[in-house]
Design an enzyme around this catalytic site. Structure first.
Site, short mmCIF file in Angstrom:
data_model
loop_
_atom_site.label_atom_id
_atom_site.label_comp_id
_atom_site.label_asym_id
_atom_site.label_seq_id
_atom_site.Cartn_x
_atom_site.Cartn_y
_atom_site.Cartn_z
N LYS A 1 -77.18 3.89 141.46
CA LYS A 1 -76.56 3.14 140.56
C LYS A 1 -74.90 3.48 140.88
O LYS A 1 -74.48 4.63 141.55
CB LYS A 1 -76.85 3.39 139.37
CG LYS A 1 -78.27 2.96 138.90
CD LYS A 1 -78.60 3.37 137.45
CE LYS A 1 -80.18 2.89 137.27
NZ LYS A 1 -80.53 3.42 135.91
N TYR B 1 -83.21 -6.43 136.12
CA TYR B 1 -83.63 -5.76 134.70
C TYR B 1 -84.32 -6.84 133.78
O TYR B 1 -84.27 -6.66 132.65
CB TYR B 1 -82.46 -5.08 134.28
CG TYR B 1 -82.13 -3.77 134.76
CD1 TYR B 1 -83.15 -2.76 134.79
CD2 TYR B 1 -80.99 -3.29 135.53
CE1 TYR B 1 -82.84 -1.32 135.17
CE2 TYR B 1 -80.66 -2.03 135.86
CZ TYR B 1 -81.82 -1.13 135.82
OH TYR B 1 -81.42 0.27 136.25
N ASN C 1 -77.17 7.07 134.27
CA ASN C 1 -78.09 8.13 134.63
C ASN C 1 -78.36 8.12 136.19
O ASN C 1 -79.29 8.44 136.75
CB ASN C 1 -79.45 7.88 134.12
CG ASN C 1 -80.12 6.69 133.98
OD1 ASN C 1 -79.54 5.94 134.94
ND2 ASN C 1 -81.15 6.38 133.12
N HIS D 1 -82.02 4.63 139.93
CA HIS D 1 -83.36 3.76 139.46
C HIS D 1 -84.56 3.98 140.32
O HIS D 1 -84.20 4.15 141.68
CB HIS D 1 -83.01 2.24 139.57
CG HIS D 1 -84.37 1.37 139.54
ND1 HIS D 1 -84.68 0.97 138.30
CD2 HIS D 1 -84.88 0.80 140.29
CE1 HIS D 1 -85.88 0.16 138.55
NE2 HIS D 1 -85.91 0.13 139.69
N GLU E 1 -89.90 -5.29 143.11
CA GLU E 1 -88.74 -4.93 143.15
C GLU E 1 -88.39 -5.11 144.70
O GLU E 1 -87.03 -5.65 145.19
CB GLU E 1 -88.48 -3.71 142.68
CG GLU E 1 -88.36 -3.71 141.11
CD GLU E 1 -88.16 -2.41 140.46
OE1 GLU E 1 -88.49 -2.30 139.16
OE2 GLU E 1 -88.20 -1.42 140.99
P1 DAT Z 1 -85.91 4.10 133.98
O1 DAT Z 1 -84.42 3.72 134.66
O2 DAT Z 1 -86.13 5.32 133.70
O3 DAT Z 1 -87.24 3.22 134.55
P2 DAT Z 1 -85.92 2.04 131.81
O4 DAT Z 1 -86.62 1.16 132.76
O5 DAT Z 1 -86.73 2.28 130.52
O6 DAT Z 1 -85.75 3.39 132.29
O7 DAT Z 1 -84.37 1.44 131.39
C1 DAT Z 1 -83.84 0.91 132.67
C2 DAT Z 1 -82.26 1.51 132.28
O8 DAT Z 1 -81.64 1.27 131.25
C3 DAT Z 1 -82.20 3.03 132.34
O9 DAT Z 1 -82.27 3.79 133.33
C4 DAT Z 1 -80.92 3.14 131.60
C5 DAT Z 1 -80.78 1.99 130.58
N1 DAT Z 1 -81.11 2.19 129.27
C6 DAT Z 1 -82.63 2.50 128.80
N2 DAT Z 1 -82.46 2.65 127.48
C7 DAT Z 1 -81.06 2.95 127.13
C8 DAT Z 1 -80.54 2.93 125.90
N3 DAT Z 1 -80.93 3.41 125.00
N4 DAT Z 1 -79.13 2.78 126.05
C9 DAT Z 1 -78.34 2.38 127.09
N5 DAT Z 1 -78.85 2.26 128.35
C10 DAT Z 1 -80.07 2.53 128.51
MG MG Z 2 -87.31 1.37 134.56
#
Ligand code: DAT
Ligand code: MG
Length: 148
Positions: free
Chosen positions: A9, A49, A112, A115, A126
């Site tokens: 990212k 997303y 974070n 991805h 994807e």
């Molecule tokens: P991952 O990236 O571990 O697959 P995810 O698919 O649940 O996690 O979410 C995608 C991204 O969205 C994640 O990397 C960071 C962001 N995200 C998730 N929960 C969040 C939150 N509560 N507040 C802000 N960003 C969030």
């Molecule tokens: Mg995810």
């Protein structure tokens, strides 16, 4: 063999973590099959997303992903989807174990660093979205030293 989509990212790029991240997947014994350094359009980020479009943080998430260039990659290997997620660590960096990418390099869930696809099926989707032109074809000469 299984493939996964991995994206560094914009924060990972800005913070100079590209080499460290690629190194972890390389050293594990996975094969790089596609890589692009690119800025993504808002509509493209929204598509990537799409499953999270109902989340309250969706707009912020999209703005973050388009805030700078990303490194889009495809990695291949045995169980690479699940093991890749383990290498990455938990979504919330405070829950990510030390030794994982997020455990070592991230603090906030909204910054974070990386991805990774969460299932083989989503990985295929994807990869098709990010690499419509297909992937590089090659086989490492080290293959028999990594895989039985
Ligand atoms: P991952 O990236 O571990 O697959 P995810 O698919 O649940 O996690 O979410 C995608 C991204 O969205 C994640 O990397 C960071 C962001 N995200 C998730 N929960 C969040 C939150 N509560 N507040 C802000 N960003 C969030
Ligand atoms: Mg995810």
């Amino acid at each position: 063999m299984e493939q996964t989509f991995i994206m560094i990212k914009p924060d990972g790029v800005q913070r100079g973590l590209i080499g460290d991240i690629i190194s972890r997947f390389e050293k594990k014994g996975y094969y790089l099959k596609g890589m692009k350094f690119m800025n993504v359009e808002k509509s493209f980020a929204q598509q990537h997303y799409a499953d999270l479009s109902a989340q309250p943080f969706f707009a912020k998430l999209v703005d973050y992903i388009i805030s700078g260039p990303v490194v889009a990659m495809v990695w291949e290997g045995k169980d690479v989807v699940l093991t890749g997620r383990r290498i990455i660590g938990a979504t919330r960096p405070w829950e990510a174990a030390p030794g994982t990418i997020r455990g070592d390099h991230a603090v906030e869930v909204s910054r974070n660093v990386i991805h990774g696809s969460d299932s083989v099926e989503n990985g295929k989707k994807e990869i098709a979205l990010w690499f419509p032109g297909g992937l590089a074809e090659w086989k490492s000469n080290l293959h028999p030293w990594i895989y039985e």
